[in-house]
Design an enzyme around this catalytic site. Structure first.
Site, PDB file in Angstrom:
ATOM      1  N   SER A   1      27.794  -5.593  22.338  1.00 46.66           N
ATOM      2  CA  SER A   1      27.999  -5.078  22.802  1.00 46.66           C
ATOM      3  C   SER A   1      27.628  -3.801  22.401  1.00 46.66           C
ATOM      4  CB  SER A   1      28.824  -6.115  24.332  1.00 46.66           C
ATOM      5  OG  SER A   1      28.525  -5.020  25.561  1.00 46.66           O
TER       6      SER A   1
ATOM      7  N   GLY B   1      27.707  -3.652  28.192  1.00 47.86           N
ATOM      8  CA  GLY B   1      28.979  -3.434  29.441  1.00 47.86           C
ATOM      9  C   GLY B   1      28.375  -3.033  30.837  1.00 47.86           C
TER      10      GLY B   1
ATOM     11  N   LEU C   1      32.054   2.754  28.304  1.00 47.88           N
ATOM     12  CA  LEU C   1      31.289   2.710  29.421  1.00 47.88           C
ATOM     13  C   LEU C   1      30.626   2.729  29.738  1.00 47.88           C
ATOM     14  CD1 LEU C   1      34.699   0.162  30.175  1.00 47.88           C
ATOM     15  CD2 LEU C   1      31.791  -0.466  28.648  1.00 47.88           C
TER      16      LEU C   1
ATOM     17  N   CYS D   1      37.745  -3.267  26.994  1.00 45.46           N
ATOM     18  CA  CYS D   1      37.762  -1.441  26.404  1.00 45.46           C
ATOM     19  C   CYS D   1      38.880  -0.683  26.533  1.00 45.46           C
ATOM     20  CB  CYS D   1      36.736  -1.369  27.095  1.00 45.46           C
ATOM     21  SG  CYS D   1      35.977   0.122  26.997  1.00 45.46           S
TER      22      CYS D   1
ATOM     23  N   GLY E   1      33.010  -1.077  12.540  1.00 44.89           N
ATOM     24  CA  GLY E   1      32.714  -1.344  11.809  1.00 44.89           C
ATOM     25  C   GLY E   1      33.329  -2.095  10.499  1.00 44.89           C
TER      26      GLY E   1
ATOM     27  N   GLY F   1      32.846  -5.773  11.831  1.00 42.88           N
ATOM     28  CA  GLY F   1      32.678  -4.580  10.923  1.00 42.88           C
ATOM     29  C   GLY F   1      31.756  -6.143   9.826  1.00 42.88           C
TER      30      GLY F   1
ATOM     31  N   GLY G   1      27.258  -5.358  15.438  1.00 42.22           N
ATOM     32  CA  GLY G   1      28.058  -4.269  16.575  1.00 42.22           C
ATOM     33  C   GLY G   1      27.450  -3.213  15.266  1.00 42.22           C
ATOM     34  N   THR G   2      28.436  -2.178  14.956  1.00 49.74           N
ATOM     35  CA  THR G   2      28.155  -1.443  14.550  1.00 49.74           C
ATOM     36  C   THR G   2      27.443  -0.679  13.559  1.00 49.74           C
ATOM     37  OG1 THR G   2      30.262  -0.489  15.114  1.00 49.74           O
ATOM     38  CG2 THR G   2      29.247   1.044  13.158  1.00 49.74           C
TER      39      THR G   2
HETATM   40  C1  LIG Z   1      29.418   2.642  21.063  1.00 49.46           C
HETATM   41  C2  LIG Z   1      30.366   1.088  20.880  1.00 49.46           C
HETATM   42  C3  LIG Z   1      29.419   0.675  22.652  1.00 49.46           C
HETATM   43  C4  LIG Z   1      30.978  -0.317  22.612  1.00 49.46           C
HETATM   44  N1  LIG Z   1      30.415  -0.530  24.410  1.00 49.46           N
HETATM   45  C5  LIG Z   1      30.741  -1.526  24.222  1.00 49.46           C
HETATM   46  C6  LIG Z   1      31.106  -2.317  26.018  1.00 49.46           C
HETATM   47  O1  LIG Z   1      30.533  -1.639  26.496  1.00 49.46           O
HETATM   48  N2  LIG Z   1      31.033  -3.814  26.374  1.00 49.46           N
HETATM   49  C7  LIG Z   1      31.903  -4.228  24.857  1.00 49.46           C
HETATM   50  O2  LIG Z   1      32.546  -5.656  25.343  1.00 49.46           O
HETATM   51  N3  LIG Z   1      32.179  -3.946  24.178  1.00 49.46           N
HETATM   52  C8  LIG Z   1      31.378  -2.781  23.366  1.00 49.46           C
HETATM   53  N4  LIG Z   1      31.501  -2.555  22.112  1.00 49.46           N
HETATM   54  C9  LIG Z   1      32.332  -3.241  21.391  1.00 49.46           C
HETATM   55  C10 LIG Z   1      31.277  -3.985  19.959  1.00 49.46           C
HETATM   56  O3  LIG Z   1      30.906  -4.792  21.071  1.00 49.46           O
HETATM   57  C11 LIG Z   1      32.026  -4.780  19.048  1.00 49.46           C
HETATM   58  O4  LIG Z   1      33.221  -5.518  20.100  1.00 49.46           O
HETATM   59  C12 LIG Z   1      32.997  -3.593  17.707  1.00 49.46           C
HETATM   60  O5  LIG Z   1      32.640  -2.377  17.978  1.00 49.46           O
HETATM   61  C13 LIG Z   1      33.992  -4.462  16.972  1.00 49.46           C
HETATM   62  O6  LIG Z   1      32.478  -4.890  16.265  1.00 49.46           O
HETATM   63  P1  LIG Z   1      31.567  -3.642  15.019  1.00 49.46           P
HETATM   64  O7  LIG Z   1      32.552  -3.602  14.465  1.00 49.46           O
HETATM   65  O8  LIG Z   1      30.862  -5.111  14.114  1.00 49.46           O
HETATM   66  O9  LIG Z   1      30.739  -2.596  16.046  1.00 49.46           O
HETATM   67  C14 LIG Z   1      31.368  -1.287  21.632  1.00 49.46           C
HETATM   68  C15 LIG Z   1      31.146  -0.946  20.157  1.00 49.46           C
HETATM   69  C16 LIG Z   1      30.719   0.260  19.765  1.00 49.46           C
HETATM   70  C17 LIG Z   1      30.686   0.922  18.779  1.00 49.46           C
END
Ligand SMILES: Cc1cc2nc3c(=O)[nH]c(=O)nc-3n(C[C@H](O)[C@H](O)[C@H](O)COP(=O)(O)O)c2cc1C
Length: 312
Positions: A30, A55, A82, A139, A226, A253, A274-275
């Site tokens: 998300s 979200g 959000l 969040c 990340g 990550g 995600g990132t």
């Molecule tokens: C720019 C951005 C916006 C995000 N928005 C949401 C969100 O709206 N709802 C949510 O549950 N997580 C949100 N996340 C968290 C990601 O879904 C994820 O849990 C988190 O970034 C860790 O994973 P990653 O390291 O692969 O990015 C967001 C993350 C980023 C970087």
């Protein structure tokens, strides 16, 4: 030269996550994959195990003021807060474009109060295009709600129990890493009726500017994501998988197939990318094809046999 691995039968990558049968364990996280459809030019969306959308709140939200994103070594800090179109615009404008996308669409919901969460679940209940709910109680970038629910076992359970009364859809509780015991929170939401847990959300962090002597983010603090957070995510997914009987979705990550496989090894039933989507919009697809290749090379006929096979 022929590749012996390519002669082997296609591995069975399907997994079951709390009532959802996914064709493979690779979903998008998300907030990093828009409302899904933006990424159609970069990959065959139907190949993915599922798409988790940005979200959603009851009403549209502009999020926090800028600057709200900053790059860090091996990751990024965000304080988007959000920003989203709100549930009504999502249903009217975004969801119809995802009809026939060929993979489950999971709505991520966020509220400031328990009532907000239950109203969102109720609003989405009659929508066949929404396969499941992911309830964001984690969040770190909003002043009310969000992580306030996710760091306290009884508050987390309260939100999930209330949402449970409003939905028959698979219910995934998205957990925060900003806690002392992830096992306690995971058990609390399992007891409240969650069908699965997903973790981790971002880790609270901060960046400062020596020249101006001010925080870089207008919100002062943000959420770190990340590659930098993968070891924390792995540890927490491993702990959560041992603490609960419901499936755990691993996040944090994941950039390559090997990252995703590490999460599956420690017990994740599925993963979210995600990132990495910001660096390469086809990242999730590449993770998926890499998992398939790994299974072929290692004679893994069903990914289910590999999940949780870590020897400690
Ligand atoms: C720019 C951005 C916006 C995000 N928005 C949401 C969100 O709206 N709802 C949510 O549950 N997580 C949100 N996340 C968290 C990601 O879904 C994820 O849990 C988190 O970034 C860790 O994973 P990653 O390291 O692969 O990015 C967001 C993350 C980023 C970087």
């Amino acid at each position: 030269m022929t590749d012996p691995a390519s002669d082997s039968p296609a591995p069975d990558l399907s997994v079951r996550v709390g009532g959802l049968l996914l064709k493979n364990p690779v979903l998008t996280a998300s907030g990093t994959f828009g409302y899904g459809i933006e990424f159609a030019p970069f990959m065959d969306l139907s190949a993915l195990g599922g798409i988790v959308v940005k979200g959603l709140s009851l009403t549209p939200s502009p999020g926090n003021p800028p600057p709200r994103v900053v790059e860090t070594p091996c990751g990024m800090l965000n304080a988007i807060g959000l920003e989203n179109v709100g549930v009504e615009a999502f249903l009217a404008e975004k969801l119809p474009k995802l009809a026939g996308v060929g993979t489950p669409v999971i709505a991520n919901i966020y509220g400031k109060t328990v009532e907000d969460y239950s109203a969102l679940a109720e609003r989405l209940e009659g929508e066949p295009g929404v396969a499941a709910l992911e309830v964001n109680i984690s969040c770190p970038n909003v002043k009310a709600g969000g992580v306030a629910f996710g760091v306290d076992p009884s508050a987390a359970a309260q939100v999930i129990a209330k949402v449970r009364t409003r939905t028959k859809k698979p219910l995934i509780a998205k957990l925060s890493p900003n806690v002392t015991s992830i096992a306690l929170i995971a058990r609390a939401v399992e007891g409240a009726g969650a069908d699965a847990v997903s973790l981790i959300n971002t880790i609270t962090g901060m960046a400062v500017d020596l020249a101006t002597r001010r925080p870089v983010l207008a919100n002062v603090t943000g959420g770190l994501s990340g590659p930098a957070i993968k070891p924390v995510g792995l540890r927490m997914v491993w702990e959560a998988a041992r603490a609960v009987k419901i499936p755990v979705i691993g996040i944090g990550g994941i950039v390559t197939a090997r990252d995703a496989l590490e999460y599956l090894l420690v017990g994740a039933a599925a993963v979210q990318v995600g990132t990495a989507n910001f660096v390469d919009p086809a990242a999730a697809f590449k993770v998926l094809t890499g998992i398939e290749g790994f299974c072929r090379e290692n004679n893994i006929r069903a990914i289910r046999d590999f999940i949780g096979s870590l020897e400690v």
